[in-house]
Write an enzyme that holds these catalytic residues in place. Structure first.
Site, PDB file in Angstrom:
ATOM      1  N   TRP A 202       0.827  -1.217   0.000  1.00 58.99           N
ATOM      2  CA  TRP A 202       0.000   0.000   0.000  1.00 58.99           C
ATOM      3  C   TRP A 202       0.858   1.263   0.000  1.00 58.99           C
ATOM      4  O   TRP A 202       0.594   2.198  -0.749  1.00 58.99           O
ATOM      5  CB  TRP A 202      -0.926  -0.027   1.205  1.00 58.99           C
ATOM      6  CG  TRP A 202      -1.717   1.224   1.451  1.00 58.99           C
ATOM      7  CD1 TRP A 202      -1.429   2.235   2.313  1.00 58.99           C
ATOM      8  CD2 TRP A 202      -2.955   1.587   0.818  1.00 58.99           C
ATOM      9  NE1 TRP A 202      -2.400   3.202   2.274  1.00 58.99           N
ATOM     10  CE2 TRP A 202      -3.344   2.831   1.360  1.00 58.99           C
ATOM     11  CE3 TRP A 202      -3.769   0.977  -0.141  1.00 58.99           C
ATOM     12  CZ2 TRP A 202      -4.517   3.476   0.972  1.00 58.99           C
ATOM     13  CZ3 TRP A 202      -4.933   1.630  -0.533  1.00 58.99           C
ATOM     14  CH2 TRP A 202      -5.292   2.856   0.017  1.00 58.99           C
ATOM     15  N   TYR A 206       0.370   0.787  -4.396  1.00 60.66           N
ATOM     16  CA  TYR A 206      -0.478  -0.271  -4.932  1.00 60.66           C
ATOM     17  C   TYR A 206      -1.830  -0.191  -4.229  1.00 60.66           C
ATOM     18  O   TYR A 206      -1.984  -0.621  -3.084  1.00 60.66           O
ATOM     19  CB  TYR A 206       0.156  -1.639  -4.713  1.00 60.66           C
ATOM     20  CG  TYR A 206       1.339  -1.908  -5.614  1.00 60.66           C
ATOM     21  CD1 TYR A 206       1.187  -2.602  -6.812  1.00 60.66           C
ATOM     22  CD2 TYR A 206       2.617  -1.462  -5.272  1.00 60.66           C
ATOM     23  CE1 TYR A 206       2.276  -2.852  -7.645  1.00 60.66           C
ATOM     24  CE2 TYR A 206       3.707  -1.702  -6.093  1.00 60.66           C
ATOM     25  CZ  TYR A 206       3.523  -2.398  -7.278  1.00 60.66           C
ATOM     26  OH  TYR A 206       4.599  -2.635  -8.097  1.00 60.66           O
ATOM     27  N   CYS A 236     -12.214  -9.380 -11.743  1.00 61.45           N
ATOM     28  CA  CYS A 236     -11.726 -10.692 -12.168  1.00 61.45           C
ATOM     29  C   CYS A 236     -12.864 -11.676 -12.425  1.00 61.45           C
ATOM     30  O   CYS A 236     -12.639 -12.774 -12.916  1.00 61.45           O
ATOM     31  CB  CYS A 236     -10.785 -11.275 -11.126  1.00 61.45           C
ATOM     32  SG  CYS A 236     -11.571 -11.669  -9.551  1.00 61.45           S
TER      33      CYS A 236
END
Length: 241
Positions: A202, A206, A236
């Protein structure tokens, strides 16, 4: 009406009835939503986590109410090394009943058969996700007999999630999102108050963390839209209809 549905395990018959169910949950705090879901919604209950940037919030919130709830992790074999260490840290710290599911074909076998699917455009990425995420998740839910699935999705995570409700019915299961309306500030406050960590990536920018080959930091991607899957898609498939 809510008591009748849940005591008899009768699912809401339409959007109106589901809306009434959500109106009962929306005013509650996150911890109250968890408690009521565990009390009223059909079991077996499971909690799923990708052990992403802010995963410690939902893991802590739910396991305080039910310490031995199965925590499902889908391991693609391509998670960041930092993610695997984060999984170990939180599993030990929170005493998680971790249940790991994977594709029946190993990463090496997949690459031998299909090549690197994530380098084959949108079609390849979608095939990769079916093999490594969607199929293992469906198998996990079936093997555990899950009737109620709790996850940490939030509306503020992006346009694909901006309409999620605290309770949804998908594929014959209840889906519970106890922090659906939380902001990043609320998440940060909860982590701070309980001494819980962000994912170690983090601090390196990210903001959404999945597999190493299809995850980019904000600096690398240049925009929020490009953080995952090279900007070709945002989800996803695990949390799509």
């Amino acid at each position: 009406m809510l008591a009748r549905w849940l005591s008899n395990r009768i699912p809401p018959e339409g959007e109106h009835e589901l809306a009434l169910l959500n109106r009962a949950f929306e005013p509650l705090s996150a911890s109250e939503r968890v408690a009521r879901a565990l009390e009223l919604l059909p079991g077996t209950h499971v909690l799923t986590s990708s052990f992403g940037a802010q995963a410690a919030v939902t893991l802590h919130l739910v396991t305080r109410a039910r310490p031995r709830i199965p925590v499902v992790l889908i391991d693609t074999g391509y998670l960041f090394p930092e993610t695997y260490r984060f999984v170990d840290e939180l599993t030990q710290r929170l005493g998680l009943n971790l249940r790991v599911f994977r594709s029946e074909a190993s990463p090496a076998w997949q690459e031998t058969r299909f090549g690197k699917l994530w380098e084959q455009g949108l079609t390849g990425i979608e095939r990769y996700n079916r093999i490594n995420k969607q199929e293992p998740m469906e198998r996990a839910l079936a093997e555990l007999g899950a009737e109620t699935w709790i996850s940490g999705l939030r509306r503020s995570q992006g346009p694909t999630r901006e309409h999620i409700a605290p309770i949804e019915l998908k594929r014959g299961r209840y889906r519970v999102h106890p922090i659906f309306d939380w902001t990043d500030r609320q998440v940060g406050r909860y982590l701070s108050e309980h001494g819980l960590p962000y994912h170690p990536l983090w601090e390196r920018g990210y903001l959404s963390i999945g597999d190493w080959h299809t995850t980019r930091s904000l600096a690398e991607a240049g925009s929020v839209e490009g953080l995952r899957f090279f900007g070709l898609k945002r989800e996803c498939g695990l949390h799509e209809p």
